[in-house]
Motif scaffolding. Structure first.
Motif, mmCIF file in Angstrom:
data_model
loop_
_atom_site.group_PDB
_atom_site.id
_atom_site.type_symbol
_atom_site.label_atom_id
_atom_site.label_comp_id
_atom_site.label_asym_id
_atom_site.label_seq_id
_atom_site.Cartn_x
_atom_site.Cartn_y
_atom_site.Cartn_z
ATOM 1 N N PRO A 24 0.877 -1.189 0.021
ATOM 2 C CA PRO A 24 -0.013 0.057 0.146
ATOM 3 C C PRO A 24 0.747 1.149 -0.033
ATOM 4 O O PRO A 24 1.987 1.561 0.329
ATOM 5 N N ALA A 25 0.320 2.237 -0.815
ATOM 6 C CA ALA A 25 0.977 3.539 -0.829
ATOM 7 C C ALA A 25 -0.124 4.741 -0.883
ATOM 8 O O ALA A 25 -1.166 4.241 -1.197
ATOM 9 N N TYR A 26 0.294 5.947 -0.320
ATOM 10 C CA TYR A 26 -0.780 6.641 -0.457
ATOM 11 C C TYR A 26 -0.345 8.266 -0.793
ATOM 12 O O TYR A 26 0.836 8.671 -0.564
ATOM 13 N N ASN A 27 -1.065 8.909 -1.458
ATOM 14 C CA ASN A 27 -0.987 10.272 -1.765
ATOM 15 C C ASN A 27 -1.451 11.081 -0.510
ATOM 16 O O ASN A 27 -2.139 10.502 0.287
ATOM 17 N N VAL A 28 -0.893 12.378 -0.257
ATOM 18 C CA VAL A 28 -1.079 13.328 0.894
ATOM 19 C C VAL A 28 -1.516 14.611 0.257
ATOM 20 O O VAL A 28 -0.639 14.998 -0.598
ATOM 21 N N ALA A 29 -2.815 14.541 0.632
ATOM 22 C CA ALA A 29 -3.387 16.047 0.006
ATOM 23 C C ALA A 29 -4.026 17.013 1.096
ATOM 24 O O ALA A 29 -4.626 16.420 1.985
ATOM 25 N N GLY A 30 -4.082 18.061 0.835
ATOM 26 C CA GLY A 30 -4.666 19.142 1.702
ATOM 27 C C GLY A 30 -5.316 20.111 0.566
ATOM 28 O O GLY A 30 -4.864 20.369 -0.608
ATOM 29 N N ILE A 31 -6.404 20.827 1.166
ATOM 30 C CA ILE A 31 -7.219 21.862 0.152
ATOM 31 C C ILE A 31 -7.126 23.153 0.972
ATOM 32 O O ILE A 31 -7.258 23.021 2.267
ATOM 33 N N LEU A 32 -6.985 23.936 0.366
ATOM 34 C CA LEU A 32 -7.386 25.235 0.658
ATOM 35 C C LEU A 32 -8.247 26.276 -0.033
ATOM 36 O O LEU A 32 -7.931 26.442 -1.229
ATOM 37 N N ASP A 33 -9.430 26.366 0.593
ATOM 38 C CA ASP A 33 -10.533 26.946 -0.328
ATOM 39 C C ASP A 33 -10.351 28.150 -0.560
ATOM 40 O O ASP A 33 -9.749 29.099 -0.012
ATOM 41 N N GLY A 34 -10.855 28.694 -2.015
ATOM 42 C CA GLY A 34 -10.709 29.766 -2.560
ATOM 43 C C GLY A 34 -11.609 30.852 -1.984
ATOM 44 O O GLY A 34 -12.704 30.492 -1.029
ATOM 45 N N SER A 35 -11.200 32.158 -1.851
ATOM 46 C CA SER A 35 -12.022 33.058 -1.180
ATOM 47 C C SER A 35 -13.090 33.760 -2.091
ATOM 48 O O SER A 35 -13.957 34.139 -1.709
ATOM 49 N N ASP A 36 -12.992 33.800 -3.506
ATOM 50 C CA ASP A 36 -13.817 34.685 -4.297
ATOM 51 C C ASP A 36 -14.978 33.491 -4.527
ATOM 52 O O ASP A 36 -14.659 32.393 -4.825
ATOM 53 N N PRO A 37 -16.201 34.209 -4.414
ATOM 54 C CA PRO A 37 -17.344 33.284 -4.710
ATOM 55 C C PRO A 37 -17.645 32.618 -5.740
ATOM 56 O O PRO A 37 -18.213 31.412 -5.831
ATOM 57 N N THR A 38 -17.011 33.133 -6.783
ATOM 58 C CA THR A 38 -17.232 32.315 -8.145
ATOM 59 C C THR A 38 -15.990 31.635 -8.448
ATOM 60 O O THR A 38 -15.817 30.462 -8.659
ATOM 61 N N LEU A 39 -14.724 32.155 -8.276
ATOM 62 C CA LEU A 39 -13.485 31.390 -8.748
ATOM 63 C C LEU A 39 -13.060 30.299 -7.710
ATOM 64 O O LEU A 39 -12.164 29.561 -8.137
#
Length: 154
Positions: free
Chosen positions: A24-39
């Motif tokens: 087994p191997a794993y990708n490691v990810a994180g998300i930073l949500d954008g601030s613009d309502p559309t973008l």
């Protein structure tokens, strides 16, 4: 060295047993949500791979099989850049307008396995991904010049 001998009327057969070993191997990810309502619905992926060949031989800068080939250049430098960008973007008072996915891939040295998995199981729809920046061996300079590869090298 390859030796060639004329062997008229000789048939040679070869049998090889290949044992495929999976771990087994794993990708490691994180998300930073954008601030613009559309973008914020558009995503920029910033990636690097954290696996390394580790021992010399074919494909390694350490020519002898078994010699340690440290991964500082390929690709701890890319992972360091990935982590630093995530830290900087997260610590700013204002977030980027678009969502950013930071992802460290595994299994890249064995055939781009981690990035292939992400493309087939994306965190955000690929249709929403407007750019992907892959940082691989970002610490390498040649003749005091930085080389940036783009689509033609990918």
């Amino acid at each position: 060295m390859i030796a060639r001998l004329p062997l008229k009327g000789v048939t040679i057969s070869l049998s090889v047993d290949i044992v495929r070993r999976e771990i087994p191997a794993y990708n490691v990810a994180g998300i930073l949500d954008g601030s613009d309502p559309t973008l914020k619905n558009e995503t920029i992926v910033i990636g690097a791979h954290y696996d390394h060949l580790g021992r010399g031989g074919e494909g390694s800068l350490a020519p002898r099989e078994g010699d340690i080939h440290y991964g500082a250049d390929d690709n701890a430098s890319g992972v360091a850049g990935l982590l630093e960008l995530a830290r900087i973007f997260r610590s700013q008072d204002s977030r980027p307008r678009r969502t950013i996915v930071f992802i460290a891939f595994s299994g890249e040295e064995e055939g781009l396995l981690g990035s292939n998995y992400y493309v087939n199981h994306p965190i955000v729809p690929l249709a929403n991904t407007v750019a992907m920046i892959n940082m691989d061996m970002i610490g390498r300079l040649r003749s005091n010049k930085l080389i940036v590869g783009g689509m033609g090298t990918a």
